[in-house]
Design a protein around this motif. Structure first.
Motif, PDB file in Angstrom:
ATOM      1  N   ARG A 139       2.106  -2.488 -13.338  1.00 21.62           N
ATOM      2  CA  ARG A 139       1.303  -2.551 -12.127  1.00 21.62           C
ATOM      3  C   ARG A 139       0.244  -1.465 -12.196  1.00 21.62           C
ATOM      4  NH1 ARG A 139       4.973  -0.031  -7.156  1.00 21.62           N
ATOM      5  NH2 ARG A 139       5.103   2.082  -7.988  1.00 21.62           N
TER       6      ARG A 139
ATOM      7  N   GLU B 189      -3.194   5.446  -2.076  1.00 16.92           N
ATOM      8  CA  GLU B 189      -3.046   4.612  -3.263  1.00 16.92           C
ATOM      9  C   GLU B 189      -2.840   3.166  -2.846  1.00 16.92           C
ATOM     10  OE1 GLU B 189      -0.138   4.438  -7.212  1.00 16.92           O
ATOM     11  OE2 GLU B 189       0.401   5.645  -5.475  1.00 16.92           O
ATOM     12  N   SER B 190      -3.593   2.255  -3.426  1.00 15.64           N
ATOM     13  CA  SER B 190      -3.432   0.835  -3.115  1.00 15.64           C
ATOM     14  C   SER B 190      -3.297   0.042  -4.397  1.00 15.64           C
ATOM     15  CB  SER B 190      -4.598   0.312  -2.277  1.00 15.64           C
ATOM     16  OG  SER B 190      -5.810   0.403  -2.994  1.00 15.64           O
ATOM     17  N   LEU B 191      -2.381  -0.913  -4.385  1.00 13.53           N
ATOM     18  CA  LEU B 191      -2.142  -1.754  -5.545  1.00 13.53           C
ATOM     19  C   LEU B 191      -3.351  -2.641  -5.811  1.00 13.53           C
ATOM     20  CD1 LEU B 191       0.144  -2.606  -7.574  1.00 13.53           C
ATOM     21  CD2 LEU B 191       0.614  -4.483  -5.988  1.00 13.53           C
TER      22      LEU B 191
ATOM     23  N   THR C  72       0.860  -1.170   0.000  1.00 17.93           N
ATOM     24  CA  THR C  72       0.000   0.000   0.000  1.00 17.93           C
ATOM     25  C   THR C  72       0.894   1.217   0.000  1.00 17.93           C
ATOM     26  OG1 THR C  72      -1.735  -1.147   1.190  1.00 17.93           O
ATOM     27  CG2 THR C  72      -1.794   1.252   1.230  1.00 17.93           C
TER      28      THR C  72
ATOM     29  N   ASP D 120     -10.194  -2.592  -4.687  1.00 15.88           N
ATOM     30  CA  ASP D 120      -9.654  -2.009  -3.455  1.00 15.88           C
ATOM     31  C   ASP D 120      -9.973  -2.814  -2.211  1.00 15.88           C
ATOM     32  OD1 ASP D 120     -12.343  -1.539  -3.505  1.00 15.88           O
ATOM     33  OD2 ASP D 120     -12.221   0.543  -2.860  1.00 15.88           O
TER      34      ASP D 120
ATOM     35  N   GLY E 100      -6.968   6.360 -10.729  1.00 13.43           N
ATOM     36  CA  GLY E 100      -5.956   5.390 -10.329  1.00 13.43           C
ATOM     37  C   GLY E 100      -4.656   5.689 -11.049  1.00 13.43           C
TER      38      GLY E 100
ATOM     39  N   SER F 172      -2.947   0.616  -9.814  1.00 14.37           N
ATOM     40  CA  SER F 172      -3.444   0.930  -8.478  1.00 14.37           C
ATOM     41  C   SER F 172      -4.617   1.882  -8.585  1.00 14.37           C
ATOM     42  CB  SER F 172      -2.331   1.555  -7.635  1.00 14.37           C
ATOM     43  OG  SER F 172      -1.830   2.725  -8.270  1.00 14.37           O
TER      44      SER F 172
END
Length: 321
Positions: free
Chosen positions: A291, A300-302, A67, A118, A274, A293
Motif C-alpha cells: 500500500r 497521511e492518506s492512502l 485515512t 490525494d 509519502g 500513501s
C-alpha cells in the motif's frame, strides 16, 4: 547492466496507465473533459528515493480505504525484523512453482486506487496479468471493476514507454518474471543484488553510486521481484535479507485488505513525500501485497494498494490456472 538485469519498470508503468484508463472509462463513460489513459500527476514535492517513484505509482490495490493520522498509532508489538523473519518462515512453507522460459507467470490482484494521489474517489478493480517467465514476450493484462463479475475488458499487451517520449511505445522486452536463479542464502543474495542492480533510469547528473548504494536498495529490489514469482527458498532469503536492513518500522493497528484478510504493515525507508508499506498476514505472516500513501500537512492518506490473490504458471496469455 544487461536488459535481463533490469527491473520491469516499463511493464509497471504501462500496467498503471492501462488500469487508470480502465478506471476512468468505467467511471466517466460520457465525459470528454478528461483524457483517458493520461499519466498520473503527483503533487509538487512528491518525490521518492530509489525506484519507488514508479513502484508507488503502480501499487494500486485492495486494502480497505482509510485515512490514517500520523503519530497517533500505539507502539508496535513486534519489530520489522521479527515480522520479516516470520514471513521468511511462511515463505518456506509455500509449494514451489516451476516454469519454463516460454511459459507465463499469472497473477491476480485486487487494485484500489485514486485518480489523483490525494483526491477523488477510490475505485477497486480486479487485475489479471500474464508476464513472460523467461522475458521472451511482453506482458498482457485484463481488468474489470470488482462489482462487475462479467465486466472483463479485452486482454491488452503491455509495452514500455520511451522516457523521452511518453506516448511512444518501445519494443524492448521485459526482464524475466520467474526469478528461479536467485541465491537462497541471504548473504549470497545481497551480493547478487549488488551485482545485478535494479535499473532506476536516473536522470543525467544523478549520483548513481549514492542511490544504488543506499540502504533502501534491498527494499526496492524486493518490491520489483514480488511483481513476478520468487521460489520459496529464495523468497525466504529475500525476507531474511530485509530483516537485516535498517530503517523499516511496523505500523501498529489492524490492516484489512479487499479480500478481508487481516494484516500487519511494514513501512519501508527511503520514501520522501509519502509512505510505502509491505503487508503480511497477521496470523500466518504470508505476503499479502503493498500500500502507498502521501503525507500532507501532517496527515497521511492512502493513495493506492495491492492485494495479491493468486500466482500460478500457465502456458499462454489469457489462460487461467
Amino acid at each position: 547492466m544487461t536488459r535481463r538485469d533490469q527491473a520491469p519498470h516499463g511493464f509497471e508503468e504501462r500496467l498503471l496507465t492501462d488500469l487508470k484508463a480502465h478506471v476512468v472509462s468505467r467511471a466517466e463513460p460520457a465525459s470528454t473533459a478528461r483524457t483517458v489513459g493520461r499519466r498520473i500527476r503527483f503533487p509538487r514535492g512528491w518525490r521518492l528515493a530509489g525506484a519507488f517513484g514508479l513502484a508507488v505509482a503502480l501499487t494500486a490495490g485492495g486494502l480497505a480505504v482509510q485515512t490514517m493520522g500520523v503519530g497517533d498509532r500505539p507502539p508496535p508489538t513486534a519489530s520489522a525484523a521479527e515480522i520479516f523473519r516470520l514471513a521468511a518462515d511462511a515463505a518456506r512453507e509455500q509449494p514451489e512453482l516451476v516454469a519454463r522460459p516460454e511459459q507465463y507467470v499469472f497473477t491476480e490482484v485486487l487494485a484500489t486506487m485514486r485518480e489523483l494521489p490525494d483526491s477523488g474517489p477510490y475505485r477497486t478493480s480486479r487485475v489479471q496479468t500474464w508476464q513472460s517467465a523467461g522475458g521472451l514476450a511482453h506482458a498482457q493484462a485484463r481488468y474489470r471493476p470488482e462489482n462487475e463479475p462479467d465486466g472483463w475488458g479485452d486482454l491488452r499487451v503491455l509495452r514500455p514507454n520511451d522516457p523521452a517520449n511518453p506516448l511512444k511505445e518501445l519494443d524492448e522486452l521485459p526482464s524475466p518474471a520467474y526469478h528461479g536463479d536467485l541465491p537462497t542464502d541471504p548473504d549470497e543474495l545481497l551480493r547478487y543484488l549488488r551485482d545485478h542492480p535494479v535499473d532506476l533510469h536516473l536522470p543525467e547528473g544523478a549520483d548513481e553510486q549514492a542511490v544504488y548504494g543506499s540502504e533502501g536498495m534491498a527494499y526496492t529490489t524486493a518490491r520489483s521481484m514480488l511483481h513476478g514469482y520468487v521460489p520459496p527458498r529464495a523468497l525466504a532469503a529475500l525476507f531474511e535479507l530485509l530483516a537485516r536492513q535498517p530503517g523499516a518500522v511496523v505500523i501498529s493497528g489492524d490492516v484489512v485488505d479487499a479480500a478481508g484478510r487481516h494484516g500487519v504493515a511494514i513501512r519501508m525507508p527511503g520514501v520522501i513525500g509519502g509512505n510505502s508499506d509491505f503487508v503480511f498476514d497477521r496470523d500466518t505472516h504470508a505476503y499479502l501485497g503493498t500500500r502507498d500513501s502521501i503525507v500532507r500537512d501532517g496527515k497521511e492518506s492512502l493513495f493506492s494498494a495491492t492485494a495479491l490473490l493468486r500466482v500460478a504458471i500457465v502456458d499462454r496469455p489469457g489462460q487461467l490456472p
